[in-house]
Write a protein that holds these residues in place. Structure first.
Motif, PDB file in Angstrom:
ATOM      1  N   ASP A 135       0.829  -1.209   0.000  1.00 24.83           N
ATOM      2  CA  ASP A 135       0.000   0.000   0.000  1.00 24.83           C
ATOM      3  C   ASP A 135       0.859   1.253   0.000  1.00 24.83           C
ATOM      4  O   ASP A 135       1.997   1.244   0.477  1.00 24.83           O
ATOM      5  CB  ASP A 135      -0.901   0.058   1.246  1.00 24.83           C
ATOM      6  CG  ASP A 135      -1.968  -1.017   1.222  1.00 24.83           C
ATOM      7  OD1 ASP A 135      -2.074  -1.703   0.196  1.00 24.83           O
ATOM      8  OD2 ASP A 135      -2.678  -1.167   2.227  1.00 24.83           O
ATOM      9  N   LYS A 151      -4.264   1.653  -3.178  1.00 26.06           N
ATOM     10  CA  LYS A 151      -4.003   0.219  -3.356  1.00 26.06           C
ATOM     11  C   LYS A 151      -3.939  -0.085  -4.847  1.00 26.06           C
ATOM     12  O   LYS A 151      -4.674   0.512  -5.617  1.00 26.06           O
ATOM     13  CB  LYS A 151      -5.134  -0.604  -2.739  1.00 26.06           C
ATOM     14  CG  LYS A 151      -5.120  -0.665  -1.227  1.00 26.06           C
ATOM     15  CD  LYS A 151      -6.323  -1.451  -0.734  1.00 26.06           C
ATOM     16  CE  LYS A 151      -6.309  -1.695   0.765  1.00 26.06           C
ATOM     17  NZ  LYS A 151      -5.293  -2.638   1.210  1.00 26.06           N
ATOM     18  N   SER A 747     -10.187   1.931  -0.530  1.00 20.89           N
ATOM     19  CA  SER A 747      -8.917   2.626  -0.371  1.00 20.89           C
ATOM     20  C   SER A 747      -8.982   3.957   0.335  1.00 20.89           C
ATOM     21  O   SER A 747      -8.017   4.653   0.369  1.00 20.89           O
ATOM     22  CB  SER A 747      -8.306   2.839  -1.742  1.00 20.89           C
ATOM     23  OG  SER A 747      -9.145   3.691  -2.457  1.00 20.89           O
TER      24      SER A 747
END
Length: 947
Positions: A135, A151, A747
């Motif tokens: 990430d 991501k 995300s």
């Protein structure tokens, strides 16, 4: 009776970590130049296990330690203003230290694995972190909170860079791709798949019009970036007309046949074309690729000791070069003038990548490079600082503008540590000096100042001791030699061939007149000290002579005298320990029971017990009178490397390859405490003659000093603390989704559940409970007063008294203000919904009072976002939310007007200042203003979502 028993319990004293020394820089992180006291290019920050050391390159001194907790440092990045240093750790946490105070007040927890890259944006307001967990998280440094998580990569991130002019981020990973992210929408709009191997490095050059990537081969690939917006402004072409594009819209084929994937044609913000490759000399992977602040010098190195430097030419220089080429070509073309006119445009095309990026020179360091950093000095010199594999920092400087620049090594930091692992440690009899010896040198340290007093070259050392009197030391080496040193002069007095194989162990005789050695040649030898005439001077000097030899059937691994000098214990390669009488060398006992050889052992001060530590991970405690095994303890998770009794006691320390040091009680067979700190296997330790200090050495290159405190240690409490620590670790490891209802892969959330966020949520819950109780009490009190017809005194809650007699609702606000900004969202996340209605009512109160509008908005929007369904379906909350909407709208616009007014005022003052000094102070402040406008727009968006 019980009374009597209490007196008999043994009191243990706690040992604590006192210092880390012998370490110049750790391998896991990167070295960076930092600005201190306004000086650039003089100080460097290096990772040092869990700490960060700041070294003064000019003086070679350590001037500041940024203290970490437990985890190793993996990444460093100084802020653009030079006041802070962002530090990434092996567990995925990030701390931001102030270089003025040395304190790390801001902590970001969001990653699940080690940090691999940290980068600030141009103004230092945002920080991007990439991790092994694949990430990328962008953090708001000013507000101390996570903005969003990106991501998309499938393996560890290797680099992340903000673009200066545009709100974009470009990242590379070990998954062979480079991704471009639009930070306004937080999505990936372009994935470059032109690499066949991991992308290890990434830099932007030539005013961000070119990207250079380093992979696992010897090419540096260059990519030309065209921003589509700019093309369209010049001439409004249809997106299909971009050069290099084939008819198909979604996959652009670049000229070397690599494909680019664009997520959707209308999202196109820029296009990338491969411009060519620059060949490196190194054949292996790129380890680090960087460009200096001016963007002129490009540098990279592989897994060896060579840094390659390239110069990126400016537009003017390239034009000059091209003009020269043109002149040459024109001369050739003079024969046919009409041809010459035609060739003009042809010649233009022949500018190659090699013309734009030229090799300057190589810097060859004294050992493998782990990381480097570049800085320009005002005199036009370029300084390159290196952290090397062998615990060394070197600084080189050269002038890149010379035709053939010669790099010169200007300084190195070497005295504060060994080049290789320390294999033996000893204390002097007065507890003041510590000896450490490695494969190439012996160092003597002052225990109290931790300064290195002497460094002497030696062969590969395995064992050592201070000769009685502390004026000489003796080292036993891997080649079987004894080396005798004089400490006053630092001279090697003599080298004696003692054994035919490694000299594994030595033991000083209790009468201090000699010592015994054991070696891999299956023999034990006895030596006496003697004074011999020195050839070089009139005085006598110390020497040793061999008196007896005991020949055995197996390699000798360890030897130890009993304190009364009657017995000698010898550990053999056949996993036994044999005990002999010293006077006759007759066999007395065999200690049999370990499954693997005994690597270390020690006999207690009274000669009653012998403790043996083995590669089978066990420690056995034996009686020395009959050779009976009192107890076998499973001591470590890997080999027990060293064992030593604390003088005048039956307590002993063991060191293991499992990175731990443990203290044991040989009478009660209890594990007393564990000293954690080393990050790699521990080779040896030494307990001081007073028992107050322990020194240990490890494969992580650090030496650590541990100190005995006066604090009693209670075993039950110690076990309880260990269990708590285990629980706290497990909390952080729980793999729960960051947002309720979010699937893996959502995300927008950047935090991570830690023990701190759980505690913060508990504090909020307690505050709401208190508020409920107090409100109920108030109602009751009013009813009582009504019934009595007069005022009855109301008892105040002691907690509210402590806060200065505030109201229950004000107390709740205090608790919210007390939560760390970086942990706020995470704490609200674990808060049960039953508390939310009360919180919303309270928020309405706070908003009406206009207190802490920004904080309350932040909490409010977050709660609305995560509990949207429950809030909207709850009839009771409809009026509350309605009220909140009105108040929030008016209050936020008030705050906005206030900020607007202040900005206008500051603008006016700025104009006044500029008029006075007629200097543009604030060139960079205008870009700040753009940033603020963007943030304000965001806030407006949030308010619009309400209405």
């Amino acid at each position: 009776m019980r009374h009597h028993n209490m007196g008999l319990t043994k009191q243990y004293l706690r040992y604590v970590a006192s210092a880390v020394f012998g370490l110049i820089g750790s391998q896991k992180g990167n070295i960076v130049f930092v600005t201190l006291r306004g000086e650039k290019g003089r100080y460097v920050a290096v990772p040092a296990c869990e700490h960060v050391f700041i070294w003064d390159l000019r003086k070679g001194e350590k001037i500041l330690i940024l203290r970490g907790l437990k985890q190793e440092v993996t990444c460093l990045c100084p802020s653009p203003d030079g006041l802070h240093l962002a530090v990434g750790y092996d567990d995925g946490s990030i701390r931001i230290f102030s270089l003025l105070s040395g304190e790390g007040n801001v902590t970001f927890n969001g990653h699940k694995a080690g940090i691999t890259t940290l980068k600030y944006d141009q103004l230092g307001g945002r920080l991007a972190s990439g991790s092994k967990d694949t990430d990328i998280i962008v953090w708001d440094v000013i507000n101390e909170s996570g903005l969003y998580r990106l991501k998309g990569h499938k393996d560890a991130i290797t680099q992340a860079l903000f673009l200066r002019e545009k709100n974009l981020l470009v990242t590379s990973g070990k998954d062979t791709v480079v991704k471009w992210w639009d930070l306004d929408t937080q999505h990936c709009f372009k994935t470059m798949v032109g690499h066949r191997t991991e992308v290890w490095g990434l830099v932007l050059v030539s005013e961000e019009k070119r990207l250079i990537t380093g992979a696992s081969d010897s090419e540096l690939r260059a990519w030309d970036i065209t921003y589509l917006q700019e093309i369209e402004d010049l001439e409004e072409p249809k997106p299909k007309k971009i050069k290099g594009s084939s008819g198909i819209q979604d996959t652009l084929e670049t000229e070397d046949g690599t494909l680019e994937m664009d997520e959707a044609p209308e999202d196109r913000i820029l296009s990338c074309r491969k411009a060519g490759s620059i060949m490196r000399e190194g054949r292996d992977r790129v380890v680090n690729l960087a460009v200096d602040k001016t963007g002129r010098i490009l540098a990279c190195h592989g897994t060896d000791s060579v840094l390659e430097l390239f110069c990126i030419l400016s537009k003017e220089e390239i034009h000059k070069k091209m003009d020269k080429k043109m002149k040459k070509a024109r001369k050739k073309a003079k024969l046919n003038s009409c041809k010459g006119v035609e060739e003009d445009p042809e010649i233009n095309v022949e500018m190659t990548l090699q013309d734009e990026i030229q090799r300057v020179t190589n810097i060859k360091t004294s050992a493998k490079i782990k990381s480097f950093d570049l800085i320009h000095s005002p005199q036009g010199e370029l300084k390159a600082v290196f952290l090397l594999q062998n615990n060394l920092v070197e600084l080189y400087s050269f002038n890149p503008s010379l035709p053939t620049p010669q790099p010169v090594r200007t300084s190195r930091i070497t005295i504060g540590g060994h080049r290789s692992d320390v294999r033996t440690l000893s204390f002097s009899s007065d507890n003041i000096a510590v000896l450490s010896a490695s494969a190439d040198s012996v160092k003597i340290w002052n225990r109290s100042t931790l300064q290195c007093i002497r460094t002497m070259t030696c062969e590969y050392a395995l064992c050592s001791f201070f000769v009685p009197g502390d004026r000489q030391v003796i080292i036993g080496t891997k080649t079987g030699k004894l080396q005798l040193y004089d400490l006053a002069s630092g001279n090697l007095l003599e080298t004696i061939d003692a054994h035919d194989g490694a000299l594994w162990s030595m033991s000083l005789s209790p009468d201090q007149r000699g010592f015994v050695t054991g070696g891999a040649d299956k023999s034990v030898k006895f030596w006496d000290f003697e004074l011999v005439k020195d050839e070089n001077s009139t005085q006598k000097r110390l020497s040793v002579k061999q008196t007896r030899t005991l020949q055995l059937d197996e390699d000798v691994l360890y030897v130890s005298y009993s304190p009364n000098q009657k017995l000698l214990a010898v550990s053999l390669l056949d996993c036994t320990v044999k005990i002999f009488y010293v006077d006759t060398l007759k066999f007395f006992l065999s200690l049999y029971g370990h499954k693997l050889p005994v690597i270390c052992m020690d006999i207690s001060y009274d000669g009653a017990l012998i403790a043996t530590g083995s590669a089978d991970r066990n420690v056995k405690i034996w009686g020395l009178d009959f050779g009976d095994c009192h107890k076998s303890l499973f001591a470590h998770d890997d080999s027990v490397m060293y064992l030593q009794f604390v003088p005048k006691s039956h307590l002993f320390f063991t060191a293991g390859k499992d990175h731990k040091i443990k203290q044991w009680d040989a009478d009660k067979f209890e594990h007393i405490q564990t000293l954690e700190g080393h990050h790699q296997e521990i080779w040896c330790l030494a307990v001081s003659p007073s028992g107050d200090y322990v020194v240990s050495s490890s494969h992580d290159k650090s030496l650590r000093l541990w100190e005995r405190t006066r604090e009693p240690l209670i075993l039950e409490e110690e076990r309880e603390m260990e269990r708590e620590a285990e629980y706290e670790e497990s909390v952080a490891k729980e793999d729960q989704p960051a947002v309720p209802g979010e699937t893996q892969g959502d995300s927008y959330f950047a935090g991570k559940k830690t023990i701190e966020t759980v505690k913060a949520a508990e504090r909020i819950m307690e505050a709401i409970e208190l508020y409920r109780e107090e409100t109920a009490k108030m109602k009751e009190h009013k009813a009582i007063c009504k019934a009595a017809g007069k005022e009855v005194p109301l008892p105040t809650n002691p907690i509210l008294m402590a806060y200065g007699n505030i109201s229950p609702s004000a107390y709740v606000l205090e608790i919210f203000k007390g939560i760390r900004s970086s942990e706020l969202e995470e704490s609200l996340l674990v808060l049960p919904f039953s508390y939310v209605p009360d919180i919303l009512k309270l928020f309405n109160e706070f908003m009406q009072l206009g207190s802490d509008v920004e904080l309350i908005c932040r909490c409010l929007f977050f709660l609305l976002r995560i509990h949207f369904g429950q809030i909207t379906s709850n009839q009771m909350l409809v009026p509350v939310v309605e009220k909140l909407r009105e108040t929030t709208m008016s209050k936020v616009s008030q705050v906005r007007d206030l900020i607007g007014f202040n900005m206008a005022g500051l603008d006016y003052l700025k104009r006044e200042c500029e008029a006075k000094s007629e200097v543009m102070f604030f060139a960079d402040a205008t870009s700040h203003l753009e940033e603020k406008k963007r943030k304000r727009k965001k806030r407006e968006k949030l308010i619009l979502t309400f209405t």
